[in-house]
Design an enzyme around this catalytic site. Sequence first.
Site, PDB file in Angstrom:
ATOM      1  N   THR A  28       5.049  -1.773  -4.844  1.00 30.00           N
ATOM      2  CA  THR A  28       5.909  -1.176  -3.825  1.00 30.00           C
ATOM      3  C   THR A  28       7.382  -1.297  -4.173  1.00 30.00           C
ATOM      4  O   THR A  28       8.179  -0.395  -3.891  1.00 30.00           O
ATOM      5  CB  THR A  28       5.639  -1.835  -2.466  1.00 30.00           C
ATOM      6  OG1 THR A  28       4.272  -1.664  -2.118  1.00 30.00           O
ATOM      7  CG2 THR A  28       6.503  -1.229  -1.382  1.00 30.00           C
ATOM      8  N   SER A  79      -0.608  -2.928  -7.403  1.00 31.87           N
ATOM      9  CA  SER A  79      -1.390  -4.093  -7.827  1.00 31.87           C
ATOM     10  C   SER A  79      -2.860  -3.984  -7.445  1.00 31.87           C
ATOM     11  O   SER A  79      -3.694  -4.704  -8.003  1.00 31.87           O
ATOM     12  CB  SER A  79      -0.792  -5.378  -7.258  1.00 31.87           C
ATOM     13  OG  SER A  79      -0.869  -5.407  -5.844  1.00 31.87           O
ATOM     14  N   THR A 112       2.254  -6.175  -3.820  1.00 35.78           N
ATOM     15  CA  THR A 112       1.922  -7.284  -2.918  1.00 35.78           C
ATOM     16  C   THR A 112       0.420  -7.489  -2.731  1.00 35.78           C
ATOM     17  O   THR A 112      -0.013  -8.590  -2.403  1.00 35.78           O
ATOM     18  CB  THR A 112       2.552  -7.061  -1.532  1.00 35.78           C
ATOM     19  OG1 THR A 112       2.047  -5.851  -0.960  1.00 35.78           O
ATOM     20  CG2 THR A 112       4.067  -7.001  -1.625  1.00 35.78           C
ATOM     21  N   ASP A 113      -0.387  -6.438  -2.936  1.00 36.07           N
ATOM     22  CA  ASP A 113      -1.809  -6.521  -2.585  1.00 36.07           C
ATOM     23  C   ASP A 113      -2.536  -7.661  -3.286  1.00 36.07           C
ATOM     24  O   ASP A 113      -3.348  -8.365  -2.683  1.00 36.07           O
ATOM     25  CB  ASP A 113      -2.507  -5.198  -2.896  1.00 36.07           C
ATOM     26  CG  ASP A 113      -2.145  -4.102  -1.914  1.00 36.07           C
ATOM     27  OD1 ASP A 113      -1.520  -4.411  -0.881  1.00 36.07           O
ATOM     28  OD2 ASP A 113      -2.491  -2.933  -2.173  1.00 36.07           O
TER      29      ASP A 113
END
Length: 347
Positions: A28, A79, A112-113
């Site tokens: 992101t 990610s 972030t995932d």
Amino acid sequence: MLLNRRRLIMHAREQNKPNIKIVATGGTIASRGSNSLSLTDYGAGLGLQPIGIQALIDAVPEIEAFANISGEQIFNVGSSKLSIENLLALSKRCNELLSSEAVDGMVITHGTDTLEETAYFLNLVVKSDKPVVLVASMRPATGLSADGPLNLVNAVALAASVESKGKGVLVCMNDQICSAFGVSKAHTTNVSAFQCPDTGFLGYMQNSKPFFTSAPLKRHTYQSEFDISNLDTLPRVEVNYTTLGSDGLIIDAVVAFGAKGIINAGVGHSNMPDATLKSLEQAREKGVIVVIGSRTGAGIVTPMGKYDQFDFVSAMMHNPQKSRILLMLALTKASDTKAIQRIFSEY
């Protein structure tokens, strides 16, 4: 405003600064939305090209106040698209860069995932006490009140700080400093998504200066026994998510497909229906390593007598996704449950 920013940078260039390498993997923080209010729908899925590492660096000249910066793009994807092979490639490159006297520390931009999984993996396989800081954002670069720029400034400042040395892999988000062991994504979209439910934060960033309040005690980085330098893949480990009334069919299936380990995300304190337990027992009889954990997101699962007869391993304080990372690496070193339980206790 721009003139003041440039003056700050020129002043910093006159000082002796550390050399920080920014390794970009995408996510992101490097994504574009269709407009400034597109905060949750953005990126390559909409045909919007991601931002490259140099553009990311150029957009935040303040980072040069803390370090001499150089960048490298290793991936540029969300990610959620990363693989174990990607983690191995990233880790090997990190070890190469950190072994150089020309690199004093590293910042890794990431989605972030799965950030907590990458951070924990690096925490186990990086062979250096130099600072390694993962950073991300919850809002795309084009979004109103994007959090990426300040997160990046703080991450560089953290990596450039001598106080970060020897503390293992760190995560810097939303003015908070997290250990790779303790951090977890706890919200889908909020800028405060990353929390450390069991360990608490290691400290905080104020005015881009780190204030540490604690240090990690678990084995990590230069203390770790794991070596991935000659590995191109890792043993297959799957996670079974337990729910009310769930049976063992998914467990049976992953065993049939060659899983070497199973993480069971149990309910509460690692509890499960009888059918799930039966399938896990059968999996263990076939040589599969079974780790019992919890889906709750916090708390410790220590070895318990009720599971002794099944020769299961307890996840300790690892959530299911980090248990999977640790078991994949543990299986490259050991195959007996006592040795693997020792690993889950020490890391």
